[in-house]
Design an enzyme around this catalytic site. Structure first.
Site, PDB file in Angstrom:
ATOM      1  N   HIS A   1      -8.272   4.192   3.260  1.00  0.00           N
ATOM      2  CA  HIS A   1      -8.834   3.754   4.530  1.00  0.00           C
ATOM      3  C   HIS A   1      -8.108   4.449   5.662  1.00  0.00           C
ATOM      4  O   HIS A   1      -6.991   4.962   5.503  1.00  0.00           O
ATOM      5  CB  HIS A   1      -8.713   2.236   4.697  1.00  0.00           C
ATOM      6  N   CYS A   2      -8.781   4.515   6.812  1.00  0.00           N
ATOM      7  CA  CYS A   2      -8.130   5.031   8.006  1.00  0.00           C
ATOM      8  C   CYS A   2      -8.059   3.905   9.025  1.00  0.00           C
ATOM      9  O   CYS A   2      -8.058   2.736   8.659  1.00  0.00           O
ATOM     10  CB  CYS A   2      -8.882   6.243   8.554  1.00  0.00           C
ATOM     11  N   ALA A   3      -8.034   4.240  10.290  1.00  0.00           N
ATOM     12  CA  ALA A   3      -7.864   3.210  11.312  1.00  0.00           C
ATOM     13  C   ALA A   3      -9.079   2.302  11.436  1.00  0.00           C
ATOM     14  O   ALA A   3      -8.965   1.155  11.861  1.00  0.00           O
ATOM     15  CB  ALA A   3      -7.580   3.865  12.667  1.00  0.00           C
TER      16      ALA A   3
END
Length: 729
Positions: A25-27
């Site tokens: 996942h990212c932000a």
């Protein structure tokens, strides 16, 4: 829906853990590389409350969740079968991809690996950079005092970059005096520079893991070039030289260039790219029982010298070359660089192409001590935040949109993340693109033209403004971007003509409180599986559209309805607790449980409890005396408020709104009094079936919350048979 439930629903839509080969996942997004895209139920994922959007990119399925992403990801990691699919890893048994799946091209895969290598580090990088931002702000405010530099100017003490006295020995002496005076702040400075300085080790680990190699070996390779043993070689460099002769091949000396690898990005990435295939080769030729010792040993023995001799110098020169190119363009036409960066970010973020620029920004910060890309990029961010603020102000009649826009604006202004705004509002109303681009380009061009630079890596927000210097000039550019976009949407709006017409139609079909004091709500299109807040959300006191009534006697005529005096509707609260109200079937057919309706919104009773009918007849009648409170233009549904206070929604078919009224003949109007057995509408079975829509007709008590219970009957029913049993509180 809590984060755990969201995770379960999303995982089901992704085809379960067995369909996941890579999960991170990212932000703002869950990033999943599936074995087979055919196994993914995109519609089901989109219908999960809290999911902003789904993007197919770089061979990934990206689920945009906004600021909930980490919490949902952590909950998903706890689910059975997912624990082995760690961040950036491949699940055991999931390594083989579907051979029929089309692979992304090498450029896309390169950007994908680059962004996946940065994302795990981003959390720590942003946190430490905000500490650096604080120190820079305190320096600018003169908290640490002043000194006289080599030019004779009285300037603020710069703990980050050290004194500038024009002599190395004098600089060292003054820096040591500052260390004595501000020991605590140098400790905090160490915390702020920890990630930037040791970025090669972290990137080496994440890139190796992403490529399927051992992450700690990936970290060990750049770490070797940051040890005192390697850096100490610079002590024996001949004066004026930048390399040592490592050994000779014939008459040719093999040079060892002694660069500083602190903060470098590209060398560990290239080293990891070679480590992955090298490990796979070694595992094939070395017996399994010896893998743990000899695979990492040989990998390090080969790649540390190779990185020092070739990969490292090449990576450093590449990073410097990119930085110099941007710097050259910035020197010639800074306004143009700022305008292009601010203008293209709107298109780069959805495609994930903004991640490579992060590498350039970090390289600039490490090499030059400042960066000139991040400051104009902030104009894009603030233009987006200004636009969603304007949408929140204008969306007076759309509670859901106003909440989305308000949340996106707050998270953006305080956290600097634009994706919730982008996917929650901007991409939904594409006519706002020019309203973002114009102020963003103007603001970005002005910021660069004024020479604003960033001195720490941070998502640009109100909190990170001190990282950009000079602050007043930066604030001017941000104000143009933010207030320009906000003014644009306040003046020109955010909806296209078609969207505005649709919104007006929905409002027109959402009557206010009727003369009897009853409550009304919207009865509108209920698309299969789609969120329906605008269709059923109550306009007053949490009630919903629908008809509920007492047991209906059949045979009443339309003329008698018009002649009947309009009684005052009874409130559900006026009954004694436990009173039973029976509702007759409005259609001839076979009653089935609501849970069997082929639509998740109806089946889950999100619009209210009730039953459904598989109709054999083609006429919908009023089950009891009451008033029509909604007749959507498409004619596929009718909302009634019965005189006993119960509200009913009769929705003929699923997705039948798409017929645009074809096959439906509505006999009543909104506001009209009706009596039991009066025809409300007729419909054509053949037209609905030919269009491919189910005839299943939900009959819902939409103000269910005002009653103790609502039970639906099953089996064959006529228009005199009871279909609903309502028990009062």
């Amino acid at each position: 829906m809590n984060n755990s439930e969201m995770g379960k629903k999303i995982l089901e839509g992704l085809g379960g853990p067995e369909n996941i080969s890579h999960f991170t996942h990212c932000a703002t997004r869950l990033r999943v590389t599936p074995k087979s895209k055919a196994a993914i139920d995109k519609k089901a994922i989109e219908n999960v409350p809290g999911v902003l959007s789904i993007i197919e990119q770089s061979g990934q399925t990206q689920v945009v969740l906004g600021d909930k992403v980490e919490a949902v990801y952590n909950e998903m990691q706890k689910l059975p079968g997912v624990s082995g699919v760690g961040e950036g890893s491949v699940a055991a048994g999931n390594e083989v991809a579907d051979p029929n799946e089309k692979k992304a091209n090498w450029i896309t895969r390169t950007f994908d690996v680059l962004s996946d290598s940065f994302r795990p580090v981003l959390w720590a990088l942003l946190g430490s950079s905000m500490i650096l931002t604080l120190i820079v702000l305190l320096q600018q405010l003169g908290v640490f005092g002043t000194y006289t530099n080599f030019a004779g100017e009285v300037v603020n003490k710069d703990l980050v970059n050290g004194p500038k006295l024009g002599d190395a020995a004098l600089n060292a002496d003054m820096l040591n005096s500052w260390r004595t005076e501000y020991t605590f702040w140098f400790l905090i400075l160490a915390a702020s520079l920890s990630v930037l300085n040791f970025m090669p080790i972290m990137i080496g680990a994440t890139a190796a893991k992403r490529l399927g190699a051992n992450m700690w070996v990936g970290a060990a390779i750049p770490a070797a070039l940051m040890t005192d043993a390697f850096r100490g070689l610079s002590e024996i460099l001949p004066e004026g030289a930048n390399h040592l002769d490592l050994f000779h091949i014939g008459g040719w000396a093999v040079p060892l260039y002694l660069f500083s690898y602190t903060g470098q990005i590209f060398p560990p990435l290239f080293a990891a790219a070679l480590l992955a295939p090298l490990e796979r080769f070694l595992k094939k030729i070395i017996p399994t029982m010896l893998h743990m010792v000899f695979v990492p040993m040989i990998s390090i023995l080969i790649l540390v010298p190779l990185t020092a001799l070739v990969i490292g110098p090449f990576g450093i020169l590449l990073g410097q070359g990119i930085s110099d190119l941007f710097g050259w363009l910035n020197d010639i036409a800074p306004w143009l660089v700022g305008a292009v960066i601010a203008g293209t970010y709107l298109f780069m973020v959805p495609l994930g192409l903004h991640w490579p620029l992060n590498a350039v920004m970090i390289n600039n910060l490490q090499t030059n001590g400042f960066d000139f890309i991040q400051s104009p990029m902030a104009a894009y961010n603030f233009a987006v935040f200004g636009l969603v603020t304007g949408v929140a102000i204008r969306a007076k009649h759309d509670k859901e949109l106003r909440q989305t826009a308000t949340g996106a604006a707050v998270s953006g202004l305080l956290g600097g993340i634009s994706e919730p705004s982008l996917y929650g509002v901007v991409l939904r109303y594409k006519r706002v693109f020019p309203l973002i681009l114009v102020p963003a380009v103007i603001g970005g061009a002005l910021i660069s033209a004024l020479g604003v630079k960033s001195y720490a890596f941070a998502f640009t927000s109100l909190l990170s403004i001190p990282a950009m210097q000079p602050i007043p000039l930066f604030a001017i550019g941000l104000a143009i971007a933010y207030f320009g976009a906000m003014a644009g949407v306040l003046i020109f709006g955010y909806e296209s003509k078609a969207q505005a017409a649709e919104s007006r139609a929905k409002r027109e079909n959402a009557p206010a409180i009727d003369a009897e004091g009853g409550e009304a709500a919207v009865v509108d299109t209920v698309e299969s599986g789609a969120p329906v807040a605008h269709e059923s959300e109550v306009l007053h006191s949490g009630a919903r559209t629908a008809t509920a009534g007492t047991a209906a006697a059949t045979g009443a005529t339309a003329s008698s309805a018009s002649a009947t005096a309009a009684p005052v509707a009874t409130s559900p609260d006026s009954y004694e607790a436990g009173t039973v109200l029976d509702i007759a079937s409005p259609i001839v057919g076979r009653a089935i449980p609501l849970s069997e309706v082929p639509d998740p919104i109806f089946a889950a009773a999100k619009l209210g409890k009730g039953a459904a009918i598989e109709p054999t007849g083609n006429t919908v009648v009023a089950p009891a005396d009451g008033k029509v409170i909604a007749t959507p233009a498409s004619g596929h549904a009718v909302g009634l408020k019965l005189d006993n206070g119960a509200e009913l929604l009769i929705h003929v078919g699923i997705d039948t709104v798409n017929l645009g009224g074809e096959g439906f003949d509505v006999k009543v109007k909104k506001g009209e009094r009706v009596t039991a057995g009066q025809t409300l509408l007729t419909f054509d079975h053949d037209i609905i079936k030919k269009a491919g829509y189910p005839l299943t007709t939900p009959v819902l008590v939409t103000n269910t919350v005002k009653f103790d219970d609502v039970e639906g009957a099953t089996g064959d029913v006529t228009q005199s048979d009871k279909i609903l049993k309502i028990t009062t509180k």
